[in-house]
Design a protein around this motif. Structure first.
Motif, PDB file in Angstrom:
ATOM      1  N   UNK A   1       0.831  -1.202   0.000  1.00 48.34           N
ATOM      2  CA  UNK A   1       0.000   0.000   0.000  1.00 48.34           C
ATOM      3  C   UNK A   1       0.865   1.250   0.000  1.00 48.34           C
ATOM      4  N   UNK A   2       1.910   1.270   0.792  1.00 48.11           N
ATOM      5  CA  UNK A   2       2.784   2.440   0.836  1.00 48.11           C
ATOM      6  C   UNK A   2       3.449   2.693  -0.522  1.00 48.11           C
ATOM      7  N   UNK A   3       3.837   1.623  -1.188  1.00 45.01           N
ATOM      8  CA  UNK A   3       4.477   1.758  -2.494  1.00 45.01           C
ATOM      9  C   UNK A   3       3.515   2.326  -3.520  1.00 45.01           C
ATOM     10  N   UNK A   4       2.255   1.872  -3.484  1.00 49.86           N
ATOM     11  CA  UNK A   4       1.259   2.355  -4.441  1.00 49.86           C
ATOM     12  C   UNK A   4       0.866   3.799  -4.131  1.00 49.86           C
ATOM     13  N   UNK A   5       0.664   4.102  -2.848  1.00 46.88           N
ATOM     14  CA  UNK A   5       0.200   5.438  -2.462  1.00 46.88           C
ATOM     15  C   UNK A   5       1.285   6.486  -2.604  1.00 46.88           C
ATOM     16  N   UNK A   6       2.519   6.115  -2.263  1.00 50.60           N
ATOM     17  CA  UNK A   6       3.596   7.099  -2.281  1.00 50.60           C
ATOM     18  C   UNK A   6       3.446   8.093  -1.135  1.00 50.60           C
TER      19      UNK A   6
END
Length: 390
Positions: free
Chosen positions: A258-263
């Motif tokens: 999720x962190x990678x997708x959200x940035x």
């Protein structure tokens, strides 16, 4: 300190979503709307004074949560709900509904199916559909004055290969049910056995009425790898406009995805500070709020039983949202809605919560008691006139 739960603040012309949603169509205007789940009570003075001081001292550039912020949230969860989330579990979202959307989009694939229990908070349905996922519903069992989960139906639907996630409202909105630990363990076991990820919306977790106990899914340690727990101070302290939530995701792989997708992600600077203030300074206010909600619940229940016996009141275990059955009036949902408006009642209509909600009204009890007293008299008059006309 004795807090003020009697003053009615004039929220017209303030941009209030609840107040601006009242139609200006010549029907009877409400004393307050009973629809959107926010409160008509003044904020705790500790919160207001703290935000004033913050305004004097703060430069409002890009703002991240501080160590004090994380500690305040961790202490609240530990003291009130029996778990202390490690800092790495936190995900930042400007509210639980945006978090639900992100979890659905990032942890499932288009075409996969997501299970919900109906009737339920309507953004559950819209979130699933807008994300291009298939909606699967299991209807709660109406037991007359409360609801149970149909575990046989849930088990059958979780066993479907396309169902990969379940969204759970706990405590349940709109029916006011607080799930027991045994019920939650059963759900978690079914999800684990069928490789289904469970997202628990626990936004009402602080609003539990006397005689009931909320169990956070985060305390069911055997199942932490397959759950996300969505919390916020927004319902407890009426802070939705400050757009701050605390989402806990123990599964490191899913969290990093999720962190990678959200940035890049930051929240409202005032929201961070407000959350810290209420979690450290406003516990007494919450205790008095819960007494007021219980007083209002008894007030409505007693009045209805004495004067409007055709209306059935469902047992309120958690939230400040009372589920009321108007089906005995014999009106289709839209006709009932128009009748309520003519009586000056603007509730959330039962049909918006999906299957099983038709003919019900969700009444927001978070307002001064005198407001409810006057509104009940209006409703009584409207039903009596309707009966005379027939």
């Amino acid at each position: 300190m004795i807090y003020d739960f009697t003053t009615l603040v004039d929220r017209r012309e303030q941009g209030s979503a609840k107040w601006e949603g009242v139609p200006q169509d010549g029907t009877e205007q409400p004393i307050v709307p009973f629809s959107v789940a926010d409160m008509e009570f003044k904020h705790p003075p500790e919160l207001l004074e703290g935000l004033k001081q913050y305004t004097d001292e703060m430069i409002f550039g890009y703002t991240n949560p501080t160590g004090r912020y994380y500690t305040s949230v961790q202490d609240w969860m530990e003291q009130r709900h029996g778990f202390r989330p490690p800092r790495e579990w936190f995900l930042e979202f400007p509210g639980v509904v945006p978090a639900l959307g992100e979890l659905v989009r990032d942890l499932t694939e288009p075409g996969e199916a997501i299970l919900i229990l109906t009737p339920v908070y309507y953004p559950f349905r819209t979130t699933v559909r807008r994300s291009g996922r298939t909606l699967v519903s299991s209807q709660l069992v109406d037991c007359g004055t409360t609801y149970d989960i149909d575990f046989d139906d849930v088990a059958e639907k979780l066993a479907r290969p396309d169902v990969t996630m379940m969204l759970l409202c706990s405590p349940h909105n709109p029916v006011g049910r607080v799930w027991t630990r045994e019920e939650l363990v059963h759900l978690c076991e079914l999800c684990r056995d069928n490789d289904v990820f469970l997202v628990a919306d626990e936004i009402h977790f602080d609003l539990i009425l006397p005689g009931y106990h909320h169990t956070s899914v985060a305390t069911l340690t055997e199942y932490l790898d397959q759950v996300a727990v969505c919390t916020a101070p927004s319902k407890t302290f009426n802070l939705a406009g400050l757009q701050t939530s605390n989402i806990f995701l123990p599964n490191a792989e899913k969290r990093e995805k999720i962190k990678k997708i959200r940035g890049f992600a930051e929240l409202n600077a005032y929201g961070y500070r407000a959350c810290e203030l209420v979690y450290t300074k406003c516990g007494d206010w919450l205790a008095q709020l819960l007494k007021q909600i219980e007083h209002n619940r008894v007030l409505v229940k007693t009045y209805v039983e004495e004067h409007l016996p055709e209306i059935r009141i469902y047992e309120l275990q958690g939230t400040y949202l009372l589920w009321m059955d108007f089906r005995a009036l014999g009106m289709p949902p839209k006709e009932l809605e128009q009748f309520m408006h003519r009586a000056g009642w603007y509730c959330d209509e039962g049909y918006i919560f999906g299957a099983g909600g038709e003919g019900f009204e969700r009444l927001n009890l978070a307002c001064p008691a005198w407001v409810l007293e006057q509104a009940l008299e209006r409703l009584h008059t409207a039903i009596r006139k309707r009966g005379a006309a027939e």
